[in-house]
Scaffold this motif. Sequence first.
Motif, PDB file in Angstrom:
ATOM      1  N   UNK A   1      48.405 -26.352 -14.440  1.00  0.00           N
ATOM      2  CA  UNK A   1      48.437 -27.616 -15.176  1.00  0.00           C
ATOM      3  C   UNK A   1      47.137 -27.868 -15.929  1.00  0.00           C
ATOM      4  N   UNK A   2      46.001 -27.458 -15.334  1.00  0.00           N
ATOM      5  CA  UNK A   2      44.691 -27.725 -15.934  1.00  0.00           C
ATOM      6  C   UNK A   2      44.179 -26.568 -16.778  1.00  0.00           C
ATOM      7  N   UNK A   3      44.906 -25.450 -16.781  1.00  0.00           N
ATOM      8  CA  UNK A   3      44.454 -24.293 -17.535  1.00  0.00           C
ATOM      9  C   UNK A   3      43.194 -23.668 -16.966  1.00  0.00           C
ATOM     10  N   UNK A   4      43.070 -23.633 -15.658  1.00  0.00           N
ATOM     11  CA  UNK A   4      41.890 -23.105 -14.987  1.00  0.00           C
ATOM     12  C   UNK A   4      42.210 -21.773 -14.298  1.00  0.00           C
ATOM     13  N   UNK A   5      41.214 -20.904 -14.129  1.00  0.00           N
ATOM     14  CA  UNK A   5      41.432 -19.666 -13.368  1.00  0.00           C
ATOM     15  C   UNK A   5      41.756 -19.983 -11.913  1.00  0.00           C
ATOM     16  N   UNK A   6      42.588 -19.161 -11.315  1.00  0.00           N
ATOM     17  CA  UNK A   6      42.915 -19.285  -9.897  1.00  0.00           C
ATOM     18  C   UNK A   6      42.383 -18.065  -9.163  1.00  0.00           C
ATOM     19  N   UNK A   7      41.646 -18.306  -8.099  1.00  0.00           N
ATOM     20  CA  UNK A   7      41.070 -17.212  -7.324  1.00  0.00           C
ATOM     21  C   UNK A   7      41.697 -17.222  -5.934  1.00  0.00           C
TER      22      UNK A   7
ATOM     23  N   UNK B   1      42.777 -33.219  -1.362  1.00  0.00           N
ATOM     24  CA  UNK B   1      42.240 -32.726  -2.634  1.00  0.00           C
ATOM     25  C   UNK B   1      41.725 -33.892  -3.480  1.00  0.00           C
ATOM     26  N   UNK B   2      42.500 -34.977  -3.556  1.00  0.00           N
ATOM     27  CA  UNK B   2      42.055 -36.143  -4.315  1.00  0.00           C
ATOM     28  C   UNK B   2      40.743 -36.690  -3.758  1.00  0.00           C
ATOM     29  N   UNK B   3      40.622 -36.734  -2.439  1.00  0.00           N
ATOM     30  CA  UNK B   3      39.395 -37.237  -1.817  1.00  0.00           C
ATOM     31  C   UNK B   3      38.208 -36.323  -2.109  1.00  0.00           C
ATOM     32  N   UNK B   4      38.438 -35.007  -2.090  1.00  0.00           N
ATOM     33  CA  UNK B   4      37.354 -34.057  -2.371  1.00  0.00           C
ATOM     34  C   UNK B   4      36.859 -34.200  -3.803  1.00  0.00           C
ATOM     35  N   UNK B   5      37.771 -34.348  -4.755  1.00  0.00           N
ATOM     36  CA  UNK B   5      37.369 -34.530  -6.144  1.00  0.00           C
ATOM     37  C   UNK B   5      36.636 -35.855  -6.331  1.00  0.00           C
TER      38      UNK B   5
ATOM     39  N   UNK C   1      33.965 -35.553  -9.693  1.00  0.00           N
ATOM     40  CA  UNK C   1      34.442 -34.699 -10.784  1.00  0.00           C
ATOM     41  C   UNK C   1      35.950 -34.877 -10.940  1.00  0.00           C
ATOM     42  N   UNK C   2      36.411 -34.571 -12.128  1.00  0.00           N
ATOM     43  CA  UNK C   2      37.844 -34.557 -12.404  1.00  0.00           C
ATOM     44  C   UNK C   2      38.322 -33.118 -12.450  1.00  0.00           C
ATOM     45  N   UNK C   3      39.624 -32.928 -12.426  1.00  0.00           N
ATOM     46  CA  UNK C   3      40.195 -31.588 -12.464  1.00  0.00           C
ATOM     47  C   UNK C   3      39.718 -30.826 -13.703  1.00  0.00           C
TER      48      UNK C   3
ATOM     49  N   UNK D   1      36.911 -30.945 -15.074  1.00  0.00           N
ATOM     50  CA  UNK D   1      35.501 -30.556 -14.975  1.00  0.00           C
ATOM     51  C   UNK D   1      35.294 -29.257 -14.217  1.00  0.00           C
ATOM     52  N   UNK D   2      36.321 -28.772 -13.566  1.00  0.00           N
ATOM     53  CA  UNK D   2      36.197 -27.582 -12.734  1.00  0.00           C
ATOM     54  C   UNK D   2      36.199 -26.315 -13.583  1.00  0.00           C
ATOM     55  N   UNK D   3      35.518 -25.287 -13.070  1.00  0.00           N
ATOM     56  CA  UNK D   3      35.540 -23.979 -13.726  1.00  0.00           C
ATOM     57  C   UNK D   3      36.626 -23.084 -13.161  1.00  0.00           C
ATOM     58  N   UNK D   4      37.064 -23.370 -11.940  1.00  0.00           N
ATOM     59  CA  UNK D   4      38.111 -22.569 -11.309  1.00  0.00           C
ATOM     60  C   UNK D   4      38.585 -23.275 -10.052  1.00  0.00           C
ATOM     61  N   UNK D   5      39.724 -22.828  -9.548  1.00  0.00           N
ATOM     62  CA  UNK D   5      40.245 -23.294  -8.260  1.00  0.00           C
ATOM     63  C   UNK D   5      40.418 -22.080  -7.371  1.00  0.00           C
ATOM     64  N   UNK D   6      39.874 -22.164  -6.156  1.00  0.00           N
ATOM     65  CA  UNK D   6      39.974 -21.074  -5.184  1.00  0.00           C
ATOM     66  C   UNK D   6      40.780 -21.559  -3.995  1.00  0.00           C
ATOM     67  N   UNK D   7      41.645 -20.710  -3.478  1.00  0.00           N
ATOM     68  CA  UNK D   7      42.471 -21.082  -2.325  1.00  0.00           C
ATOM     69  C   UNK D   7      42.594 -19.906  -1.379  1.00  0.00           C
ATOM     70  N   UNK D   8      42.610 -20.211  -0.093  1.00  0.00           N
ATOM     71  CA  UNK D   8      42.833 -19.174   0.912  1.00  0.00           C
ATOM     72  C   UNK D   8      44.242 -18.613   0.744  1.00  0.00           C
ATOM     73  N   UNK D   9      44.311 -17.280   0.598  1.00  0.00           N
ATOM     74  CA  UNK D   9      45.610 -16.623   0.424  1.00  0.00           C
ATOM     75  C   UNK D   9      45.948 -15.729   1.605  1.00  0.00           C
TER      76      UNK D   9
END
Length: 361
Positions: free
Chosen positions: A105-111, A63-67, A72-74, A76-84
């Motif tokens: 932690x970042x106050x972002x939507x989770x999808x 994740x750190x490498x992808x950012x 971008x920083x955490x 800067x994101x509009x949302x975080x999506x993860x395979x569920x």
Amino acid sequence: MRVLGIETSCDETAASVVALEGDAAPKILSNIVLSQIEEHAAFGGVVPEIAARAHVEALDGIVEAALADAGVALADLDAIAATAGPGLVGGLIVGLMTAKAMAAAAGKPLIAVNHLEGHALTARLTDGLEFPYLLLLVSGGHTQILAVRGVGDYQRWATTIDDALGEAFDKTAKMLGLPYPGGPNVEKAALSGNASRFAFPRPMKGSAQPDFSFSGLKTAVRQAATAIEPLSDQDVADICASFQAAVADALADRVSRALERFRETFPGRGNPALVVAGGVAANRTVKATLERLCTDAGFSFVAPPLKLCTDNAAMIAWAGIERLREGVAQENGFDFVPRSRWPLDSVSAPMVGSGRRGAKA
């Protein structure tokens, strides 16, 4: 719109950032995939416990490498999506819990994203394909034909009643003493083989039932190999070539029926398209057979690049973007529980085959 995607459903640990700005084409800002092939090779297949531990050890760094790659920083994101789901539940827990912690932690939507939806929507990321279109999903865990009508709107027209096609490739390779993963090694061996030496069955060919079956083909391979043991390199090559030819013929028969159904179901769709996704889409014999079939039927053939056909996080991030802009994101992302089985089309009845409690997806 920038979304971080996390994928941990099987044996790849992946993270990606995808961006969409206005009417411009989407951009993959980063796409990091760490394969676990070496960890599982000695066992001839994926060991769930080993996979889950490997995800735990690698995911934070990925994740750190992808950012970092995306610049971008955490925040800067509009949302975080993860395979569920669907997938190996241990790996799903690792990825989804990591995404929940970051989003909270970042106050972002989770999808919470269905892994199959990631595959289903990839052609819109790579080719800008319009709805509706036909999808053939062929991978280690799934073999399905779906009508993709819109975001969150899918009809499953066919599935496997026993083994997934990628699973059949892996098991065939193991029977013949070929290394893991089976698909690429069966294809490599088949290059020097005689595809007409063994008359393997074409499962379900000509059947009115639209589904797939590969268990009987796998059994025929085992019987042929046992009958001529010990196997020479040429024997292995001939079996692989004959197996591959049988697979291509069986797929062509099943898909041809789906192409006809698509035209009947969507008569107003100009320039209809067949999208092929999943690891088996990389097989050149399968791909060439389906391309010819589409040309003869008047369909466009769309196959995303190999790195986006196999498991990756860019497709998960893109599915998150699709859901965000359509207003159909999971409202209860933080409460979502990982699902080892999660049908993309919840309307279709589950298929029960040999030894199965129900459909894998």
